[in-house]
Scaffold this active site. Structure first.
Site, PDB file in Angstrom:
ATOM      1  N   ASP A  13      21.847 -23.468 -16.470  1.00  0.00           N
ATOM      2  CA  ASP A  13      22.273 -24.244 -15.286  1.00  0.00           C
ATOM      3  C   ASP A  13      21.158 -24.654 -14.316  1.00  0.00           C
ATOM      4  O   ASP A  13      21.335 -24.524 -13.094  1.00  0.00           O
ATOM      5  CB  ASP A  13      23.345 -23.452 -14.515  1.00  0.00           C
ATOM      6  CG  ASP A  13      24.607 -23.202 -15.321  1.00  0.00           C
ATOM      7  OD1 ASP A  13      24.674 -23.614 -16.489  1.00  0.00           O
ATOM      8  OD2 ASP A  13      25.540 -22.575 -14.776  1.00  0.00           O
ATOM      9  N   LYS A 111      29.993 -26.139 -19.876  1.00  0.00           N
ATOM     10  CA  LYS A 111      31.017 -25.117 -19.606  1.00  0.00           C
ATOM     11  C   LYS A 111      31.662 -25.399 -18.266  1.00  0.00           C
ATOM     12  O   LYS A 111      31.082 -26.072 -17.416  1.00  0.00           O
ATOM     13  CB  LYS A 111      30.381 -23.729 -19.610  1.00  0.00           C
ATOM     14  CG  LYS A 111      29.298 -23.590 -18.551  1.00  0.00           C
ATOM     15  CD  LYS A 111      28.567 -22.275 -18.662  1.00  0.00           C
ATOM     16  CE  LYS A 111      27.501 -22.159 -17.590  1.00  0.00           C
ATOM     17  NZ  LYS A 111      28.014 -22.201 -16.211  1.00  0.00           N
ATOM     18  N   CYS A 156      25.832 -16.900 -13.404  1.00  0.00           N
ATOM     19  CA  CYS A 156      25.826 -17.403 -14.786  1.00  0.00           C
ATOM     20  C   CYS A 156      24.822 -16.695 -15.691  1.00  0.00           C
ATOM     21  O   CYS A 156      25.100 -16.481 -16.865  1.00  0.00           O
ATOM     22  CB  CYS A 156      25.644 -18.911 -14.788  1.00  0.00           C
ATOM     23  SG  CYS A 156      27.103 -19.719 -14.073  1.00  0.00           S
TER      24      CYS A 156
HETATM   25  C1  VGL Z   1      27.265 -20.816 -11.056  1.00  0.00           C
HETATM   26  C2  VGL Z   1      28.735 -20.414  -9.368  1.00  0.00           C
HETATM   27  C3  VGL Z   1      29.569 -21.415  -9.801  1.00  0.00           C
HETATM   28  C4  VGL Z   1      25.960 -20.458 -11.718  1.00  0.00           C
HETATM   29  C5  VGL Z   1      28.090 -21.824 -11.521  1.00  0.00           C
HETATM   30  O1  VGL Z   1      25.400 -21.318 -12.445  1.00  0.00           O
HETATM   31  O2  VGL Z   1      25.494 -19.320 -11.516  1.00  0.00           O
HETATM   32  N1  VGL Z   1      27.606 -20.112  -9.986  1.00  0.00           N
HETATM   33  N2  VGL Z   1      29.229 -22.116 -10.888  1.00  0.00           N
END
Ligand code: VGL
Ligand code: ZN
Length: 208
Positions: A13, A111, A156
Site C-alpha cells: 500500500d 484488496k 496492513c
Molecule cells: C490501511 C487503514 C485502512 C493500511 C488501509 O494500508 O495500513 N490502513 N486501509
C-alpha cells in the site's frame, strides 16, 4: 541480490493517500519510498498490494451518520476502525506514490474492493475467511520467504505478516521500510503479535 526462487518482497500500500498530503496520511510515510526502491537491487521478485475501495465503502466514517474517523464500530466480523475516505478506486489517492519504482512489479494485488468488508491483509479480508488469492499465487510460484515493506506497519503490514505466518511462510518485516499509523498503541500491539507469531523483524541495511 536475493534472486532466490523462494524469496519475494511484497510492497504494501505505498499509495498517495497514505503519504504526505493524502487522506489517511501515515506520519513520515513518504520516507519508505527511496528505501523500497533501493530494495529493487536486492529482490528480483517484487509484488505489491493496492488498497482499492469503492466510494461509500463501509470502512469510511462518512458512510456512517454521526461517526468520525478513527472511531470504532462493531461489525459482523468484530471491531472496525472507521477511516477517512481513502484509496477510492481510480482516484489520485489510490495510485502508487509517483516515485515508487513499479516497472518491475510481477503482481499487483488489489484488496478492499468489497463494499461491506474491509481488507488490511494481503491474504484475507477482515472477516478472516475471504481470501485475496495471494496464498495460492505465492505457493504456486514456490515462494517460501516473504519479505514485507510499506504502509502501515501496524495495520496492513502487520495483518499481512500474521496471515503469511498462518499460511506457513517464513516472514520478514523490513522495519525501516515501513511506517505506522499508531492509533491507541496499535504499533506496540502489532509488534507484540508479530513477535509472538514468529515474524522476524529486520533492517534493510542487513540485506545485500
Ligand atoms: C490501511 C487503514 C485502512 C493500511 C488501509 O494500508 O495500513 N490502513 N486501509
Ligand atoms: Zn483501506
Amino acid at each position: 541480490m536475493i534472486e532466490n526462487a523462494s524469496d519475494c518482497l511484497i510492497i504494501i500500500d505505498v499509495q498517495n493517500d497514505f503519504c504526505a498530503g493524502g487522506a489517511l496520511e501515515v506520519p513520515d510515510g513518504d520516507s519508505v519510498v527511496p528505501i523500497i526502491n533501493s530494495l529493487a537491487g536486492i529482490f528480483k521478485n517484487r509484488l505489491a498490494t493496492q488498497d482499492w475501495h469503492p466510494s461509500g465503502h463501509e470502512s469510511f466514517a462518512s458512510s456512517h451518520a454521526g461517526k468520525f474517523p478513527f472511531e470504532t464500530i462493531p461489525v459482523g466480523y468484530g471491531e472496525q476502525v472507521l477511516w477517512p475516505d481513502h484509496c477510492v478506486q481510480e482516484t489520485h489517492g489510490a495510485e502508487f506514490h509517483s516515485e515508487l519504482k513499479v516497472d518491475d512489479l510481477q503482481l499487483i494485488v488489489r484488496k478492499g474492493f468489497r463494499r461491506h468488508i474491509d481488507s488490511y491483509s494481503a491474504f484475507y479480508e477482515n472477516d478472516k475467511i475471504t481470501p485475496t488469492g495471494l496464498t495460492g499465487y505465492l505457493k504456486n510460484r514456490g515462494f517460501q520467504n516473504i519479505y514485507l515493506a510499506g504502509l502501515a506497519t501496524d495495520f496492513c503490514v502487520a495483518y499481512s505478516a500474521l496471515d503469511a505466518r498462518k499460511e506457513g511462510f517464513d516472514v520478514f518485516v523490513i522495519e525501516d521500510a515501513c511506517r505506522a499509523i499508531d492509533l491507541d498503541n496499535s504499533l506496540a500491539t502489532a509488534i507484540q503479535q508479530m513477535d509472538d507469531a514468529g515474524v522476524v523483524r529486520i533492517n534493510s541495511t542487513t540485506l545485500e
